[in-house]
Design an enzyme around this catalytic site. Sequence first.
Site, PDB file in Angstrom:
ATOM      1  CG  ASP A  88       0.908   2.625  -2.215  1.00  0.00           C
ATOM      2  OD1 ASP A  88      -0.222   3.077  -1.931  1.00  0.00           O
ATOM      3  OD2 ASP A  88       1.679   3.186  -3.003  1.00  0.00           O
ATOM      4  CG  LEU A  89      -1.724  -4.105  -1.612  1.00  0.00           C
ATOM      5  CD1 LEU A  89      -1.783  -4.873  -0.325  1.00  0.00           C
ATOM      6  CD2 LEU A  89      -1.763  -5.023  -2.812  1.00  0.00           C
TER       7      LEU A  89
END
Length: 185
Positions: free
Chosen positions: A94-95
Site C-alpha cells: 500500500d505504498l
Amino acid sequence: KASVRSDAWVREAYFGQLLDGHPRAIAVYDSFPLVRPDDRLVYCLVLEYAQHGDLRAFLLKNGSGWPERVARREIAGILQVLGRLHRGQVLHRDLTPLNVFVCEGRHLKLGDFGIVRHQTNRRGITAHTLNTSMVPSDMLESVAPKWRARDDVYQVGQLLAMLVKGDARVRVRTREVRRLTCSDE
C-alpha cells in the site's frame, strides 16, 4: 490514529516495533485499546507527528514538483525501509501518497502498515486487499493476483513520478515502470 479494526491495529503496532528506530519509518510510540461509553473498543496508536501530513495532501497544497535530486534522495530513503521489510519477507502492498508522510525538513517516511503481510516464499501472496489506484494493470485483470516485492517497487516508481511532477494523481503505464525498475523473480 484510531480504528475499530483490531487486525490492522495489531499489524501496525507489530511493524512499528519491527521498524523501531528506522529513520524512514513513522515511529509508533504506543498502542492501546480504548473502551468507549457504549462498551465498544477503539484501537489506538500513538504515532510520530508528520509536520506536513501525507504526501497527497502536501502535493495538493503545494502543487509543484520537487527537484530531481531531492526526489531521488527521498525515494532512496523509502527504498531503504522497504528493503528492510523485503529482507524479512514482508510486503507493504500500500505504498500510496496517503501512506508516505512528509516530516520535518520535508523528509519522507513510510507509514500505515495495516495491510502489510509476511510471505512464506518469494512467489508472492494472494492479494485479497488492494488499493486499486496504484497497482499494475495486469493485477487488476487477474482473479487471484499474486503480490510480489516487485509490485511494492512499482508503487515506489509511481511515488517518484508524483514527486517530480508535483501531482498526486500521476499514473505511469505498467510496462514502462516494470522495464525500468523490476526483473522477474
